[in-house]
Design an enzyme around this catalytic site. Structure first.
Site, PDB file in Angstrom:
ATOM      1  N   SER A  47      32.933  72.753  14.132  1.00  0.00           N
ATOM      2  CA  SER A  47      32.689  74.204  14.046  1.00  0.00           C
ATOM      3  C   SER A  47      31.549  74.597  13.117  1.00  0.00           C
ATOM      4  O   SER A  47      31.277  75.789  12.936  1.00  0.00           O
ATOM      5  CB  SER A  47      33.972  74.893  13.576  1.00  0.00           C
ATOM      6  OG  SER A  47      34.431  74.315  12.357  1.00  0.00           O
ATOM      7  N   GLU A  48      30.840  73.655  12.533  1.00  0.00           N
ATOM      8  CA  GLU A  48      29.858  73.968  11.501  1.00  0.00           C
ATOM      9  C   GLU A  48      28.791  74.964  11.952  1.00  0.00           C
ATOM     10  O   GLU A  48      28.400  75.865  11.193  1.00  0.00           O
ATOM     11  CB  GLU A  48      29.183  72.673  11.010  1.00  0.00           C
ATOM     12  CG  GLU A  48      30.059  71.809  10.126  1.00  0.00           C
ATOM     13  CD  GLU A  48      30.960  70.870  10.892  1.00  0.00           C
ATOM     14  OE1 GLU A  48      31.581  69.991  10.270  1.00  0.00           O
ATOM     15  OE2 GLU A  48      31.054  71.006  12.132  1.00  0.00           O
TER      16      GLU A  48
END
Length: 260
Positions: A134-135
């Protein structure tokens, strides 16, 4: 251990458990330091055959702790580099641990948690678990975990999930090779993990550690004369070892293996 991490030893198998369920077992500086120290210590125990990395609660690991992220918001470049370096060393401590590590994934895995799973040798997950790198949603990138995730997930899949930050299922993670085994319940998950730990513990202890290192050293290497010579030396070393000689003699004589 501590409130964040527990360690239980049963016979030749150790179980390391993330114990911050209320925070979805997210990392902070203390958890990272404790994991690095624990795996460094376990790796130096010659009597240990396998390690299970588990977690309490609904999530396996949600990546970085929000409070920890808030504290980093005002970091300088040098402070960010030093902080990321600690995570890199923790991941390396697990990946480089000579004892095989089995990830028992009972819930969702996000961001740095995917890195934590990727440094393990065997991954077993419940079918309901979800995975997400999800960065990029936060304007960040999964840099520190990338060497391990790309190896475990594959280059093509990493190209997609790094840039889309999509959630993907345990079934998809299994199809792509990140997850080795799926379980339809927590009970089935525990049964599979116990069976795998038992299978490892039944093998020659030195041979198992040598096998783990062999894969890491040989993977993606060109098959050169030097590599062929190295592999010949490795098998000669273990054939000539006390464990190797005892194992072969037990097989030939149909007698019990000495390490069981």
């Amino acid at each position: 251990m501590t409130e964040s991490l527990s360690l239980v030893r049963t016979g030749h198998v150790a179980r390391v458990t993330l114990n911050r369920p209320q925070l979805r077992n997210a990392f902070n500086e203390e958890v990272i330091a404790e994991l690095a120290s624990t795996f460094d210590t376990l790796g130096r125990d010659p009597s240990l055959r396998a390690i299970v990395l588990a977690a309490e609660g609904k999530a396996f690991c949600a990546g970085a702790d929000l409070n920890w992220m808030k504290s980093m918001a005002g970091y300088s470049w040098d402070e960010n580099k030093a902080d990321a370096g600690k995570l890199a060393e923790m991941l390396w401590a697990i990946y480089n641990c000579p004892v095989p590590v089995i990830a028992r994934v009972q819930g969702d895995v996000y961001a740095g948690g995917v890195g934590l799973v990727s440094v393990c040798d065997i991954v077993v997950a419940v079918e309901s678990a979800g995975f997400c790198l999800s960065e990029a949603k936060l304007g960040l990138l999964p840099a520190t975990i990338s060497p391990y995730v790309i190896r475990a997930l594959g280059e093509q899949a990493s190209r997609r999930y790094f840039v889309t930050a999509e959630r993907f299922s345990a079934a998809e993670a299994h199809r792509l090779g990140l997850v080795h085994e799926l379980a339809d319940s927590v009970e089935a998950l525990d049964a599979k993990v116990d069976a795998l730990a038992g299978a490892i513990a039944a093998n020659g202890p030195a041979a198992v550690r040598a096998c783990k290192k062999l894969v890491q050293d040989v993977a993606h290497q060109p098959i050169t004369p030097a590599l062929r010579d190295d592999t010949a030396r490795r098998i000669a070393d273990i054939r000539a070892s006390d464990e190797g000689r005892a194992g072969v003699q037990s097989f030939l004589n149909k007698s019990p293996l000495p390490w069981i």
